[in-house]
Design an enzyme around this catalytic site. Structure first.
Site, PDB file in Angstrom:
ATOM      1  N   GLU A  26       2.416  -5.935   7.682  1.00  0.00           N
ATOM      2  CA  GLU A  26       1.383  -4.842   7.917  1.00  0.00           C
ATOM      3  C   GLU A  26       1.351  -4.296  10.110  1.00  0.00           C
ATOM      4  O   GLU A  26       1.359  -3.678  10.355  1.00  0.00           O
ATOM      5  CB  GLU A  26       0.178  -5.550   7.487  1.00  0.00           C
ATOM      6  CG  GLU A  26      -0.236  -5.489   6.526  1.00  0.00           C
ATOM      7  CD  GLU A  26       0.404  -6.475   5.426  1.00  0.00           C
ATOM      8  OE1 GLU A  26      -0.229  -6.523   4.161  1.00  0.00           O
ATOM      9  OE2 GLU A  26       1.131  -7.383   5.912  1.00  0.00           O
ATOM     10  N   GLU A  70      -0.091  -9.761  -1.464  1.00  0.00           N
ATOM     11  CA  GLU A  70      -0.949 -10.231  -1.470  1.00  0.00           C
ATOM     12  C   GLU A  70      -1.468 -10.539  -2.787  1.00  0.00           C
ATOM     13  O   GLU A  70      -2.707 -11.416  -3.333  1.00  0.00           O
ATOM     14  CB  GLU A  70      -1.906  -9.290  -0.439  1.00  0.00           C
ATOM     15  CG  GLU A  70      -1.745  -9.463   1.481  1.00  0.00           C
ATOM     16  CD  GLU A  70      -2.400  -8.523   2.289  1.00  0.00           C
ATOM     17  OE1 GLU A  70      -3.159  -9.511   2.360  1.00  0.00           O
ATOM     18  OE2 GLU A  70      -2.098  -7.634   1.152  1.00  0.00           O
ATOM     19  N   GLY A 125       1.052  -5.208   0.426  1.00  0.00           N
ATOM     20  CA  GLY A 125       0.056  -5.666  -0.246  1.00  0.00           C
ATOM     21  C   GLY A 125       0.486  -6.064  -1.991  1.00  0.00           C
ATOM     22  O   GLY A 125       0.163  -6.926  -2.186  1.00  0.00           O
ATOM     23  N   ALA A 138       0.769  -0.882   0.258  1.00  0.00           N
ATOM     24  CA  ALA A 138       0.107  -0.285  -0.186  1.00  0.00           C
ATOM     25  C   ALA A 138       0.980   1.547   0.013  1.00  0.00           C
ATOM     26  O   ALA A 138       2.375   1.581   0.527  1.00  0.00           O
ATOM     27  CB  ALA A 138      -0.710   0.102   1.080  1.00  0.00           C
TER      28      ALA A 138
END
Length: 281
Positions: free
Chosen positions: A155, A135, A132, A87
Site C-alpha cells: 500500500e 489482509e 487487501g 482494493a
C-alpha cells in the site's frame, strides 16, 4: 442472483454443493459436513474488492456467523491466478474525497466480517494475495498456500497504508520488526519465503491449496463446535495480554464450555470409546 440473508437450504451435512450467492461476486457452499466455503468470485478483476464486493463479503460473514451448523469456514478464490489483488483501485480513482470517506466503513466491514467470524477460519491462497487480498487471508486463523502464492502489503507504494487490518495482524504473525520491513518496503514475497517467514502456515503443491484447506477444515470440524468457538475466543482475546490477564480470559472461556452439552457428550464418548455426536450447545 440477489443477495441472500442466510444459508437456509445448505444443509449441515454438506449434502448440497449448490452455491448461495451474496451479490454478484461472493458465493457460499457447503463442500463437507459442517464446513462452509466462502468463495471470492470476481474473475474479471482478479477479485479486486470493489464496494459491492465488500458489501457481499460482509453479508456472507454475517450469515455464516449466525449459522450454528457451520464449524469451520474456508476462504477461497475462483480465479486461477489470484486469491485477491486487494482494493479495486480503478473504483477508488473515480471517488471524490467525500465518497472515499463514505466508502471506508463499507470496505472495513468486509475485513472485520472475516476477522470476527466466531468459528475457526482457513484461507486457501494461490497466486497473488496482495494488499487487501492478503489482509483477508491474515484475518483468518490459518493460511494454506500453494507454490504459486505471492503475498504482500504494497500500500505505501501507492500512497496509503494497509487499512484492512494489515498493520495490526501482520506483526502478530511475524513480529514488529519483520512486519515493518515488509510494509515499509512494499515488497512481494513468494511462497517458499512466505512459509519461512510465517506469512503462511502450510505450503502445499501447486493447485492443492483449496483441497488441502478443506481437508484441514474437515479435521477441525470433527471437534466440538462449542469448544472450537470458545478456544478461538480465548486465543483472540488473550493475545498480547500479560500472562495473568490471559489466563483469566482462558478461565472464562473454560467456564463457558465446562457445563455444556458438548463437554458432557465428549467425556461420555471418550469413556464409551465411540465418536461423539456433538449437540453444539
Amino acid at each position: 442472483m440477489t443477495e441472500q440473508g442466510g444459508l437456509d437450504g445448505l444443509d449441515g451435512q454438506g449434502g448440497q454443493d449448490a452455491a448461495r450467492r451474496f451479490g454478484e461476486y461472493v458465493a457460499v457452499r457447503r463442500p463437507a459436513p459442517y464446513v462452509a466455503e466462502l468463495s471470492l468470485d470476481r474473475p474479471e478483476a482478479m477479485n479486486a474488492v470493489s464496494s459491492g464486493m465488500a458489501r457481499s463479503i460482509a453479508a456472507a460473514c454475517e450469515a455464516l456467523a449466525a449459522d450454528r451448523d457451520v464449524r469451520v469456514v474456508v476462504l477461497t478464490s475462483t480465479h486461477e491466478r489470484a486469491f485477491c489483488v486487494g482494493a479495486d483501485l480503478k473504483e477508488r480513482n473515480s471517488l471524490t474525497d467525500a465518497e472515499l470517506v463514505r466508502q471506508r466503513p463499507v470496505a472495513r466491514a468486509a475485513y472485520t466480517g472475516v476477522l470476527e467470524l466466531p468459528m475457526p477460519t482457513v484461507a486457501a491462497v494461490h497466486g497473488f494475495a496482495l494488499g487487501g487480498g492478503f489482509e483477508l487471508a491474515l484475518a483468518c486463523d490459518l493460511i494454506v498456500a500453494d507454490g504459486t502464492a505471492v503475498v504482500g502489503l504494497p500500500e505505501v507504494s501507492v500512497g496509503v497504508i494497509p487499512g484492512g487490518g494489515g498493520t495490526q495482524l501482520l506483526p502478530r504473525r511475524v513480529g514488529a520488526a519483520r512486519a515493518a520491513e515488509l510494509i515499509f518496503s512494499a515488497r512481494r514475497v513468494e511462497a517458499v519465503e512466505a512459509r519461512e517467514l510465517g506469512l503462511v502456515d502450510e505450503l502445499v503443491a501447486d493447485g492443492e491449496d483449496r483441497a488441502s484447506a478443506l481437508a484441514l477444515a474437515s479435521r477441525i470440524a470433527g471437534n466440538s463446535p462449542v469448544g472450537l468457538r470458545a478456544a478461538k475466543r480465548a486465543l483472540r482475546l488473550g493475545h498480547g495480554l500479560d500472562l495473568r490477564a490471559g489466563l483469566e480470559i482462558e478461565d472464562a472461556a473454560w467456564r463457558s464450555v465446562a457445563f455444556s452439552g458438548d463437554r458432557a457428550e465428549g467425556v461420555a464418548a471418550f469413556n464409551e470409546k465411540r465418536r461423539p455426536e456433538w449437540p453444539g450447545e
